[in-house]
Design a protein around this motif. Structure first.
Motif, mmCIF file in Angstrom:
data_model
loop_
_atom_site.group_PDB
_atom_site.id
_atom_site.type_symbol
_atom_site.label_atom_id
_atom_site.label_comp_id
_atom_site.label_asym_id
_atom_site.label_seq_id
_atom_site.Cartn_x
_atom_site.Cartn_y
_atom_site.Cartn_z
ATOM 1 N N LEU A 195 0.832 -1.199 0.000
ATOM 2 C CA LEU A 195 0.000 0.000 0.000
ATOM 3 C C LEU A 195 0.871 1.255 0.000
ATOM 4 C CD1 LEU A 195 -2.711 1.407 0.101
ATOM 5 C CD2 LEU A 195 -2.733 1.093 2.595
ATOM 6 N N THR A 196 1.961 1.234 0.772
ATOM 7 C CA THR A 196 2.897 2.356 0.774
ATOM 8 C C THR A 196 3.428 2.613 -0.630
ATOM 9 O OG1 THR A 196 3.583 1.885 3.037
ATOM 10 C CG2 THR A 196 5.094 3.199 1.698
ATOM 11 N N TRP A 197 3.850 1.546 -1.299
ATOM 12 C CA TRP A 197 4.388 1.658 -2.657
ATOM 13 C C TRP A 197 3.333 2.209 -3.615
ATOM 14 C CZ3 TRP A 197 3.136 -0.316 -7.403
ATOM 15 C CH2 TRP A 197 4.122 -0.259 -8.400
ATOM 16 N N LEU A 198 2.111 1.724 -3.513
ATOM 17 C CA LEU A 198 1.034 2.182 -4.385
ATOM 18 C C LEU A 198 0.738 3.661 -4.197
ATOM 19 C CD1 LEU A 198 -1.557 -0.740 -4.300
ATOM 20 C CD2 LEU A 198 -0.593 0.302 -6.359
ATOM 21 N N MET A 199 0.689 4.109 -2.962
ATOM 22 C CA MET A 199 0.375 5.510 -2.721
ATOM 23 C C MET A 199 1.442 6.433 -3.295
ATOM 24 S SD MET A 199 -1.439 5.708 1.031
ATOM 25 C CE MET A 199 0.000 5.164 1.941
ATOM 26 N N ASP A 200 2.659 5.929 -3.418
ATOM 27 C CA ASP A 200 3.718 6.723 -4.031
ATOM 28 C C ASP A 200 3.551 6.797 -5.546
ATOM 29 O OD1 ASP A 200 6.355 8.106 -3.726
ATOM 30 O OD2 ASP A 200 7.009 6.471 -5.031
ATOM 31 N N LYS A 201 2.898 5.789 -6.140
ATOM 32 C CA LYS A 201 2.714 5.753 -7.595
ATOM 33 C C LYS A 201 1.428 6.448 -8.033
ATOM 34 C CE LYS A 201 5.136 4.011 -9.966
ATOM 35 N NZ LYS A 201 6.391 4.546 -10.554
ATOM 36 N N LEU A 202 0.442 6.513 -7.160
ATOM 37 C CA LEU A 202 -0.866 7.044 -7.530
ATOM 38 C C LEU A 202 -0.964 8.534 -7.225
ATOM 39 C CD1 LEU A 202 -3.120 4.119 -6.215
ATOM 40 C CD2 LEU A 202 -2.258 4.478 -8.545
ATOM 41 N N ASP A 203 -2.068 9.131 -7.656
ATOM 42 C CA ASP A 203 -2.338 10.548 -7.461
ATOM 43 C C ASP A 203 -3.598 10.671 -6.607
ATOM 44 O OD1 ASP A 203 -2.984 13.239 -7.589
ATOM 45 O OD2 ASP A 203 -2.548 13.428 -9.725
ATOM 46 N N SER A 204 -3.448 11.125 -5.380
ATOM 47 C CA SER A 204 -4.592 11.187 -4.457
ATOM 48 C C SER A 204 -5.654 12.176 -4.914
ATOM 49 C CB SER A 204 -4.114 11.559 -3.046
ATOM 50 O OG SER A 204 -3.471 12.828 -3.052
ATOM 51 N N ASP A 205 -5.306 13.078 -5.836
ATOM 52 C CA ASP A 205 -6.281 14.054 -6.324
ATOM 53 C C ASP A 205 -7.292 13.433 -7.286
ATOM 54 O OD1 ASP A 205 -5.125 16.070 -4.851
ATOM 55 O OD2 ASP A 205 -3.812 16.722 -6.481
ATOM 56 N N LYS A 206 -6.924 12.324 -7.950
ATOM 57 C CA LYS A 206 -7.853 11.755 -8.935
ATOM 58 C C LYS A 206 -7.992 10.236 -8.871
ATOM 59 C CE LYS A 206 -4.495 11.508 -12.756
ATOM 60 N NZ LYS A 206 -4.235 11.883 -14.170
ATOM 61 N N ASP A 207 -7.025 9.525 -8.286
ATOM 62 C CA ASP A 207 -7.105 8.065 -8.218
ATOM 63 C C ASP A 207 -7.853 7.627 -6.967
ATOM 64 O OD1 ASP A 207 -5.596 7.858 -10.563
ATOM 65 O OD2 ASP A 207 -3.700 7.896 -9.444
ATOM 66 N N GLY A 208 -8.577 6.521 -7.078
ATOM 67 C CA GLY A 208 -9.358 6.007 -5.956
ATOM 68 C C GLY A 208 -8.826 4.683 -5.442
ATOM 69 N N LEU A 209 -8.808 4.508 -4.112
ATOM 70 C CA LEU A 209 -8.358 3.273 -3.479
ATOM 71 C C LEU A 209 -9.548 2.507 -2.913
ATOM 72 C CD1 LEU A 209 -5.099 4.149 -1.489
ATOM 73 C CD2 LEU A 209 -5.312 2.566 -3.406
ATOM 74 N N PHE A 210 -9.619 1.232 -3.259
ATOM 75 C CA PHE A 210 -10.620 0.322 -2.708
ATOM 76 C C PHE A 210 -9.890 -0.713 -1.862
ATOM 77 C CE2 PHE A 210 -12.553 2.317 -6.229
ATOM 78 C CZ PHE A 210 -13.930 2.221 -6.123
ATOM 79 N N LEU A 211 -10.212 -0.800 -0.590
ATOM 80 C CA LEU A 211 -9.577 -1.751 0.314
ATOM 81 C C LEU A 211 -10.495 -2.957 0.499
ATOM 82 C CD1 LEU A 211 -8.285 0.721 3.052
ATOM 83 C CD2 LEU A 211 -7.106 -0.055 0.974
ATOM 84 N N VAL A 212 -9.950 -4.151 0.343
ATOM 85 C CA VAL A 212 -10.764 -5.348 0.455
ATOM 86 C C VAL A 212 -10.092 -6.340 1.395
ATOM 87 C CG1 VAL A 212 -9.719 -6.354 -1.618
ATOM 88 C CG2 VAL A 212 -11.911 -7.217 -0.821
ATOM 89 N N VAL A 213 -10.900 -6.930 2.274
ATOM 90 C CA VAL A 213 -10.459 -8.011 3.154
ATOM 91 C C VAL A 213 -11.310 -9.238 2.838
ATOM 92 C CG1 VAL A 213 -10.198 -8.821 5.531
ATOM 93 C CG2 VAL A 213 -9.746 -6.414 4.969
ATOM 94 N N THR A 214 -10.657 -10.351 2.538
ATOM 95 C CA THR A 214 -11.374 -11.595 2.256
ATOM 96 C C THR A 214 -11.397 -12.477 3.510
ATOM 97 O OG1 THR A 214 -9.348 -12.646 1.441
ATOM 98 C CG2 THR A 214 -10.725 -11.497 -0.177
ATOM 99 N N ARG A 215 -12.268 -13.485 3.491
ATOM 100 C CA ARG A 215 -12.484 -14.340 4.677
ATOM 101 C C ARG A 215 -12.759 -13.472 5.905
ATOM 102 N NH1 ARG A 215 -10.813 -19.711 3.767
ATOM 103 N NH2 ARG A 215 -9.399 -20.008 2.003
ATOM 104 N N ALA A 216 -13.567 -12.446 5.724
ATOM 105 C CA ALA A 216 -13.758 -11.444 6.773
ATOM 106 C C ALA A 216 -14.854 -11.813 7.766
ATOM 107 C CB ALA A 216 -14.085 -10.095 6.137
ATOM 108 N N TYR A 217 -15.648 -12.845 7.464
ATOM 109 C CA TYR A 217 -16.791 -13.184 8.315
ATOM 110 C C TYR A 217 -16.578 -14.510 9.024
ATOM 111 C CZ TYR A 217 -19.303 -9.382 6.027
ATOM 112 O OH TYR A 217 -19.683 -8.147 5.565
ATOM 113 N N ASP A 218 -16.996 -14.558 10.258
ATOM 114 C CA ASP A 218 -16.947 -15.793 11.034
ATOM 115 C C ASP A 218 -17.996 -16.763 10.501
ATOM 116 O OD1 ASP A 218 -17.985 -17.518 13.479
ATOM 117 O OD2 ASP A 218 -15.947 -16.863 13.980
#
Length: 316
Positions: free
Chosen positions: A177-200
Motif C-alpha cells: 500500500l505504501t508503494w502504491l500511494m507513491d505511484k498514484l495521485d490522491s487528487d484523482k485516483d481512488g483506493l478500494f480496500l478489500v479483506v477476504t475471509r472477513a466473516y466468522d
C-alpha cells in the motif's frame, strides 16, 4: 481541501524518481500497457520502453517498433531499449535487466490470460509470457495489463481519468500500500480496500481481526490523503476478488505474492480469471520503496490495534 492538495503536491515534488519498464511488442495489448505505464508515472520518473529481439540483425526492427511510442508527447524522460535474447529465455533477460536497472515497476500487456479458464484447463495461459514474467521478475512489482479489463480507464479515451485501484489487505501487505500511494495521485485516483475471509462462519459476524485490519489500512491510506472505499468478503481471495473487481469496475487489482520461488495456485487462478489489470507485489520489492512513502508507512504503524468500525464497509 486546497491545503491538503498542496501537501500532496509538495510530497510528490520531493520524491525521488524511479524507473518504470514497459514491455512492448507488435500487438494491441502493448498499446494498453503503454497507456497504463504512462498513468503511473510521477515527476522525475523515467519510462523505459523495452522490446526484445532474438539477435543483432533484428535490433533495427525493435527500434522501428518503439519509434511511434517515442514520438508521443510525455513530460517524463522516455528511453527506448532493445534487448537481445540470444540463447537465453526472454523472461530471464527481462528479469535480469529489471534488476540491473533497479526498476521500480515492470508493466506488460496480456491477451492469453484474458481467455484462460482454470489450472485444470490452462490453455492458452500455459503459453503466457505474462505468467512466466510474474514468476521470473522478483526485484520489483509486475503489473499485468489485461485486455479484458472491466475498469473504465482503458475503456475510455479520457487520458485525464483517474485509476480505480483495489488493494487486497493482508497482514504482510502494508508495504504494498505504501508503494502504491507513491505511484498514484490522491487528487484523482481512488483506493478500494478489500479483506477476504472477513466473516466468522459460525456467527456470520465480521471477524475482529478483519475489522482491525481494515481500520489499519484505512488509517495508512488517510495519511497519504487518499479517500478509501471499504469492502469485506466472506469467501477466500481466489473466489472473492474476481467478483469484487467486476462489481466495482476496478482498473488495477493489487495483490501481495508470498515469499516463495513459484506462484501459489490461487494467485495463478486470479491472474487467469480476474477481469482487471493485476499488480503482483513481491516481498523483495519492499527494498525499492521510496523514502517519503516509507515515512508514511512508519507513521501508520502506530495505528496497529486501533478498534475498527466495519459498519460502513460494503460486503458480499
Amino acid at each position: 481541501m486546497s491545503q491538503l492538495n498542496n501537501i500532496s503536491s509538495l510530497r510528490h515534488s520531493f520524491r525521488k524518481g524511479s524507473t518504470v519498464l514497459a514491455l512492448l511488442s507488435d500487438n494491441h495489448a502493448s498499446r494498453l500497457c503503454y497507456r497504463m505505464a504512462r498513468a503511473l508515472l510521477r515527476p522525475r520518473d523515467e519510462l523505459q520502453l523495452v522490446t526484445v529481439v532474438t539477435n543483432e540483425d533484428s535490433v533495427k526492427h525493435g527500434n522501428d517498433l518503439l519509434a511511434p511510442y517515442m514520438q508521443e508527447q510525455c513530460n517524463n524522460t522516455v528511453k527506448p531499449v532493445v534487448l537481445i535474447t540470444g540463447d537465453s529465455r526472454l523472461s530471464d533477460i527481462v528479469a535480469d535487466y529489471a534488476q540491473s536497472m533497479a526498476a521500480n515497476l515492470v508493466v506488460l500487456g496480456s491477451y492469453n490470460l484474458c481467455t484462460a479458464g482454470t489450472r485444470d484447463d490452462p490453455m492458452p495461459a500455459s503459453g503466457s509470457l505474462a505468467l512466466r514474467l510474474v514468476k521470473a521478475v522478483r526485484s520489483c512489482p509486475v503489473l499485468v495489463v489485461k485486455a479484458n479489463t472491466k475498469g473504465p480507464f482503458l475503456r475510455s479515451d479520457n487520458g485525464a481519468m483517474g485509476l480505480k485501484v483495489m488493494v487486497e489487505c493482508q497482514s504482510n501487505s502494508r508495504h504494498m500500500l505504501t508503494w502504491l500511494m507513491d505511484k498514484l495521485d490522491s487528487d484523482k485516483d481512488g483506493l478500494f480496500l478489500v479483506v477476504t475471509r472477513a466473516y466468522d462462519q459460525g456467527t456470520g459476524l465480521v471477524k475482529e481481526t478483519a475489522s482491525r485490519m481494515m481500520t489499519n489500512f484505512s488509517v495508512q491510506a488517510g495519511m497519504g490523503d487518499y479517500y478509501t472505499a471499504q469492502r469485506l468478503y466472506k469467501d477466500p481471495a481466489a473466489k472473492a476478488l474476481p467478483q469484487a473487481v467486476e462489481a466495482d469496475a476496478i482498473d488495477i487489482l493489487a495483490v501481495q505474492a508470498p515469499p516463495c520461488k513459484g506462484l501459489p495456485d490461487d494467485l495463478v487462478d486470479l491472474l487467469m480469471t480476474a477481469r482487471s489489470s493485476i499488480l503482483v507485489y513481491h516481498t523483495k520489492a519492499e527494498s525499492f520503496r521510496t523514502l517519503p512513502a516509507a515515512a508514511a508507512a512508519a507513521e501508520a504503524e502506530s495505528a496497529v490495534g486501533l478498534p475498527g468500525d466495519a459498519s460502513r464497509a460494503g460486503s458480499m
